[in-house]
Scaffold this active site. Structure first.
Site, PDB file in Angstrom:
ATOM      1  N   VAL A  66      -6.078   4.761  -4.377  1.00  0.00           N
ATOM      2  CA  VAL A  66      -5.077   3.751  -4.720  1.00  0.00           C
ATOM      3  C   VAL A  66      -4.670   3.071  -3.426  1.00  0.00           C
ATOM      4  O   VAL A  66      -4.359   3.733  -2.430  1.00  0.00           O
ATOM      5  CB  VAL A  66      -3.835   4.372  -5.385  1.00  0.00           C
ATOM      6  CG1 VAL A  66      -2.755   3.313  -5.603  1.00  0.00           C
ATOM      7  CG2 VAL A  66      -4.212   5.020  -6.716  1.00  0.00           C
TER       8      VAL A  66
ATOM      9  N   ASN B  32      -4.528   0.405   3.660  1.00  0.00           N
ATOM     10  CA  ASN B  32      -5.343   1.077   4.676  1.00  0.00           C
ATOM     11  C   ASN B  32      -4.694   2.350   5.218  1.00  0.00           C
ATOM     12  O   ASN B  32      -5.020   2.796   6.308  1.00  0.00           O
ATOM     13  CB  ASN B  32      -5.666   0.114   5.831  1.00  0.00           C
ATOM     14  CG  ASN B  32      -6.299  -1.172   5.348  1.00  0.00           C
ATOM     15  OD1 ASN B  32      -7.232  -1.143   4.544  1.00  0.00           O
ATOM     16  ND2 ASN B  32      -5.778  -2.307   5.806  1.00  0.00           N
ATOM     17  N   ARG B  33      -3.765   2.894   4.451  1.00  0.00           N
ATOM     18  CA  ARG B  33      -3.036   4.102   4.841  1.00  0.00           C
ATOM     19  C   ARG B  33      -2.210   3.903   6.113  1.00  0.00           C
ATOM     20  O   ARG B  33      -1.797   4.882   6.750  1.00  0.00           O
ATOM     21  CB  ARG B  33      -3.992   5.298   5.018  1.00  0.00           C
ATOM     22  CG  ARG B  33      -4.726   5.695   3.733  1.00  0.00           C
ATOM     23  CD  ARG B  33      -3.741   6.126   2.643  1.00  0.00           C
ATOM     24  NE  ARG B  33      -4.397   6.680   1.470  1.00  0.00           N
ATOM     25  CZ  ARG B  33      -4.673   5.995   0.363  1.00  0.00           C
ATOM     26  NH1 ARG B  33      -4.359   4.704   0.297  1.00  0.00           N
ATOM     27  NH2 ARG B  33      -5.250   6.582  -0.671  1.00  0.00           N
ATOM     28  N   LEU B  34      -1.932   2.652   6.481  1.00  0.00           N
ATOM     29  CA  LEU B  34      -1.080   2.373   7.635  1.00  0.00           C
ATOM     30  C   LEU B  34       0.359   2.215   7.140  1.00  0.00           C
ATOM     31  O   LEU B  34       0.975   1.148   7.220  1.00  0.00           O
ATOM     32  CB  LEU B  34      -1.559   1.114   8.368  1.00  0.00           C
ATOM     33  CG  LEU B  34      -2.940   1.232   9.003  1.00  0.00           C
ATOM     34  CD1 LEU B  34      -3.361  -0.099   9.647  1.00  0.00           C
ATOM     35  CD2 LEU B  34      -2.962   2.348  10.041  1.00  0.00           C
TER      36      LEU B  34
END
Length: 214
Positions: A8, A190-192
């Protein structure tokens, strides 16, 4: 089951320093109000983590009933497993998680019983059946012979205490987590993720703010 291919992308919000408020409780209140406005189910629910003298962490979901300028308040049975943990180790951490908003807030700090008068006032606001339920659940987390035994006890207590006459159990009441650290997490692509943590100065009421790596 293997979930390693499930993905996700978190792209519903962002959290920048220029919109931060001086008090983490102001920001927490703002996020709670936004969750309420978006009809998040029970947005005041938290996962509460405690750890007693056995050094085994325990976590469960409880409902926050107040956010104030020092922390968050919830109510429970003092003789429950969580109550025993708190007696042995008066520190706790809690987590608000609003999946649809891709947000979470961690609140950690010391934990203690609230003023008894405040507990009494809250208990009398509870629905009648919930008041009776508090008496049935004694000792909370203890074994019970059957569901029927529990239902029978509920019926007995309703006979014993008509509506409007239920006393507040002495084994039941409120706790406050007085926060020393509050972290706000906003999911990002982007998991940032955005992670902003407020840490309270031990010698003052000042909060220090810093960004953490995701």
């Amino acid at each position: 089951m293997d979930f390693s291919d499930q993905r996700v992308s978190y792209e519903k919000g962002e959290l920048h320093e220029e919109v931060l408020l001086d008090s983490p409780f102001e920001l927490l209140t703002l996020w709670l109000n936004e969750a309420i406005a978006q009809k998040v189910p029970e947005p005041y629910a938290i996962s509460l983590a405690t750890c007693g003298s056995d050094n085994m962490p325990a976590v469960r979901t409880v409902l926050v009933r107040e956010v104030n300028d020092e922390g968050i308040v919830f109510y429970t049975n003092y003789l429950s497993h969580k109550g025993q943990d708190i007696d042995q180790n008066p520190h706790a951490e809690s987590l608000f998680f609003w999946h649809d908003m891709q947000r979470q807030v961690r609140v950690r700090g010391t934990i203690a019983k609230i003023d008894r008068a405040k507990t009494e006032a809250y208990f009398q606001k509870r629905p009648y059946e919930s008041q009776i339920g508090a008496w049935v659940s004694q000792p909370q987390s203890g074994p019970v012979q059957s569901r029927q035994a529990m239902d029978d006890r509920f019926a007995e207590l309703k006979q014993q205490y008509p509506e409007g006459s239920v006393p507040t159990p002495d084994f039941w009441g409120g706790y406050q987590i007085t926060a020393t650290e509050i972290e706000f997490w906003q999911g990002r692509a982007n998991r940032l993720h955005d992670r902003i943590v407020y840490t309270k100065d031990a010698d003052s009421d000042k909060w220090h703010i810093k960004r953490l790596l995701p």
